[in-house]
Design an enzyme around this catalytic site. Structure first.
Site, short mmCIF file in Angstrom:
data_model
loop_
_atom_site.label_atom_id
_atom_site.label_comp_id
_atom_site.label_asym_id
_atom_site.label_seq_id
_atom_site.Cartn_x
_atom_site.Cartn_y
_atom_site.Cartn_z
CG ASP A 4 -11.48 -45.42 -34.54
OD1 ASP A 4 -11.21 -46.50 -34.72
OD2 ASP A 4 -11.57 -44.70 -35.67
CG ASN B 177 -9.11 -49.78 -35.95
OD1 ASN B 177 -9.88 -49.18 -35.54
ND2 ASN B 177 -9.33 -51.22 -36.29
CG ASP C 207 -12.64 -48.67 -37.59
OD1 ASP C 207 -12.42 -48.00 -36.71
OD2 ASP C 207 -12.83 -50.10 -37.64
CG ASP D 177 -11.17 -49.67 -31.39
OD1 ASP D 177 -10.27 -49.30 -30.46
OD2 ASP D 177 -10.99 -49.10 -32.43
CG ASP E 216 -26.80 -54.61 -23.11
OD1 ASP E 216 -27.66 -55.42 -23.20
OD2 ASP E 216 -26.66 -53.44 -23.40
CG ASP F 51 -32.05 -55.45 -25.08
OD1 ASP F 51 -31.67 -54.27 -24.82
OD2 ASP F 51 -32.75 -55.77 -25.97
CD GLU G 82 -34.03 -51.72 -22.15
OE1 GLU G 82 -34.08 -50.79 -22.59
OE2 GLU G 82 -33.82 -52.77 -22.75
CG HIS H 240 -27.91 -47.47 -25.78
ND1 HIS H 240 -28.45 -48.03 -24.28
CD2 HIS H 240 -28.51 -48.22 -26.40
CE1 HIS H 240 -28.83 -48.98 -24.44
NE2 HIS H 240 -29.29 -49.15 -25.74
CG ASP H 241 -32.13 -47.25 -25.85
OD1 ASP H 241 -31.41 -47.50 -26.93
OD2 ASP H 241 -32.55 -48.22 -25.08
C1 GLC Z 1 -33.30 -52.08 -25.67
C2 GLC Z 1 -31.89 -51.26 -26.12
C3 GLC Z 1 -32.27 -50.70 -27.37
C4 GLC Z 1 -32.61 -51.44 -28.35
C5 GLC Z 1 -33.79 -52.46 -28.01
C6 GLC Z 1 -34.00 -53.78 -28.84
O1 GLC Z 1 -34.29 -51.03 -25.56
O2 GLC Z 1 -31.50 -50.72 -24.90
O3 GLC Z 1 -31.04 -49.73 -27.84
O4 GLC Z 1 -33.18 -51.01 -29.75
O5 GLC Z 1 -33.81 -52.98 -26.54
O6 GLC Z 1 -33.09 -54.69 -28.39
CA CA Z 2 -11.89 -48.66 -34.60
#
Ligand code: GLC
Ligand code: CA
Length: 542
Positions: free
Chosen positions: A24, A26, A28, A32, A101, A206, A259, A321-322
């Site tokens: 981050d 700025n 908040d 970013d 993405d 995705d 994915e 991230h999942d």
């Molecule tokens: C994919 C993403 C996940 C998201 C899902 C719906 O699995 O990695 O983070 O919640 O798709 O878009």
């Molecule tokens: Ca920020």
């Protein structure tokens, strides 16, 4: 001299950025684009050649960007389109490509297509999947079928305007697009071309294997829900992806990684990556942070042997991230955090395939010890909790399961320093930092030549120096269950890798001889019998 003929994305190491939690600038509390730009040197020094950027489009953040309200604009929290152009340019000048993405199975319910679609007479009605309710016993109204959302609960939401239901395989704020309507594909192709025109190198698509729904009958119902057999990797999907490839990915030389939701069959996986659909896929039996009794490392080994056998070339990843943090699931995040994080680095960077590293993995970031659901932000957590409670299980069972499956473990702010808020922000971050940032952070890693970061850096450099580690074929040795042992062959150059996936010493079968190239311990010689230390990993030349 060996000249590699493989495409750039086989030689490159990818790094995934979850922008909300990266840096981050700025104040908040939200990461970013400027934050990413300011860390490009850090990534170049690590040896990264491409960034997979989790969604930065305008979004109401019900699923933190995976609910896109406008594919053509940047979420103001992250910056502007000019910042994005600058990021692409600055990355390029450091030899780093940007991969966007794109969530195209669904949009946000705030997207103007969906807003228009709520009116049955709108030309956008058919952009989404609307169905009439069913009549149940005593005239009770039921959703159109028994399909469930991936995050639990019915996959249908009633809209008062028409009295009809729309399909949402994820949250109800993520209505599914209707790919039977050719106009949807046209619009999505416009989106892809727009970003390619701006200079991105490709896309992470995705849940790309859910785009086609084969029929809308009731599905077989089991613990995880209903309907999967009618929408996950079903016949009819391949045509859609082939068209995207023929119209966009192919002619524009865009790299793609799809994915897959769930685990596709070997046949499907081969079709997806045969050259006329996507370049690579992510499959998840490898590392899903699921509820299973099989120890993580064994699951990892089993899935690795399976997929390295099925696909000639695959993605190699253990985090995103999942998922839970790899060192917490496949390694040991207390006693052997350092050793096991390095062993996992060897795993990701020496198997045959394209390596993907997730932010923080390179410093061995760990899971969080969550105690209450109120500490988390992932919309999946309360949904899973409600589902478990629906089976009449008590709160003290439901809450820990929901917290374990929740995706915030991977989404806590990147730990840059030991200063307040982990150096991620000057203020309270959108999601609390993992308290262990005081000892686990980038600054400390950069200072210490023996750190996990420097191990990753040296290993990435090694991979780009040794063609066998990229283009070499792979053969696995039969080993005891906690040992993974393989050789990469290219011409007369043979490099082997052996690793201990456990916290106990492990014997390697047969005799091992060769020259140690890299290791996470200090062993220098291999001259016969080999007893591996906990999480020891060795790359050696035969
Ligand atoms: C994919 C993403 C996940 C998201 C899902 C719906 O699995 O990695 O983070 O919640 O798709 O878009
Ligand atoms: Ca920020």
């Amino acid at each position: 001299m060996y000249t590699p003929t493989s495409p750039w994305w086989k030689r490159t190491v990818f790094y995934q950025i979850y922008p909300r939690s990266f840096l981050d600038t700025n104040g908040d509390g939200i990461g970013d684009l400027q934050g990413i730009i300011s860390k490009l040197d850090y990534l170049r020094d690590l040896g990264i050649g491409a960034i997979w950027l989790s969604p930065v489009y305008t979004s109401p953040n019900n699923d933190y960007g995976y609910d896109i309200a406008d594919y053509y604009t940047i979420n103001p929290e992250y910056g502007t389109l000019d910042d994005m152009k600058r990021l692409i340019r600055e990355a390029k000048s450091r030899g780093i490509r940007i991969v966007m993405d794109v969530a195209m199975n669904h949009t946000s319910s705030q997207h103007k297509w969906f807003q228009a679609s709520r009116d049955p007479s709108s030309p956008y009605r058919d952009f989404y999947i609307w169905k009439k309710p069913q009549k149940g016993l005593f005239g009770r109204e039921l959703p159109p079928n028994n399909w469930t959302s991936v995050f639990s609960g019915s996959a249908w939401q009633k809209d008062e305007i028409s009295g009809e239901y729309y399909l949402h395989l994820f949250t109800k704020e993520q209505p599914d697009l209707n790919y039977r309507n050719p106009r949807v594909l046209e619009e999505i192709e416009k989106v892809l071309n727009f970003w390619l025109d701006l200079g991105v190198a490709g896309f992470r698509c995705d849940v790309f294997n859910l785009l086609h729904k084969s029929t809308f009958r009731d599905g077989r119902f089991n613990f995880t829900g209903g309907g999967r057999e009618y929408y996950s990797s079903v016949r009819g999907l391949n045509g859609i992806i082939k068209k995207l490839h023929a119209d966009v990915f192919g002619p524009r030389h865009a790299f793609t990684v799809g994915e897959t939701f769930g685990t596709p069959s070997a046949r499907q996986a081969k079709k997806f990556t045969a050259g006329d659909e996507v370049d690579t896929i992510f499959t998840f039996d490898m590392n899903i942070s699921g509820l299973t009794l099989e120890p993580g490392a064994k699951r990892l080994k089993r899935a690795t042997l399976k997929w390295q056998h099925i696909l000639d070339w695959n993605t190699i990843f253990i985090e995103n991230h999942d998922q839970n943090r790899a060192v917490s699931i496949f390694g040991n995040d207390t006693l052997y955090r350092n050793e096991s994080a390095k062993m996992l680095a060897v795993f990701v960077l020496t198997l045959r395939g394209t390596p993907f590293i997730y932010q923080g993995q390179e410093i061995g970031m760990t899971n969080v010890t969550y105690k209450h659901m109120e500490e988390t932000k992932d919309p999946m957590v309360p949904m899973v909790y409600r589902m478990i409670r629906g089976f009449r299980l008590p709160r003290f069972v439901a809450e820990p399961i929901a917290l374990f499956l929740g995706r915030d473990h991977a989404r806590t702010p990147m730990q840059w320093t030991d200063e307040a808020h982990a150096g991620f922000s000057t203020t309270e971050p959108w999601l609390a930092e993992n308290p262990n940032y005081t000892s686990i952070n980038v600054a400390q890693n950069l200072r210490d030549e023996t750190s996990i970061y420097h191990f990753y850096r040296r290993l990435i450099a090694l991979r780009s120096r040794i063609p066998a580690l990229v283009d070499g074929t792979i053969r696995f040795k039969r080993e005891r269950s906690w040992v993974l042992h393989y050789t990469r062959y290219l011409g007369n150059k043979h490099y082997a890798v052996v690793m201990n996936l456990s916290a106990k010493p492990q014997k390697v079968r047969g005799k091992v001889r060769g020259e140690v190239v890299m290791t996470n311990y200090s062993r220098t010689e291999l001259d016969g019998r080999l007893l591996l230390e906990p999480y020891e990993a060795i790359i050696y030349k035969k």
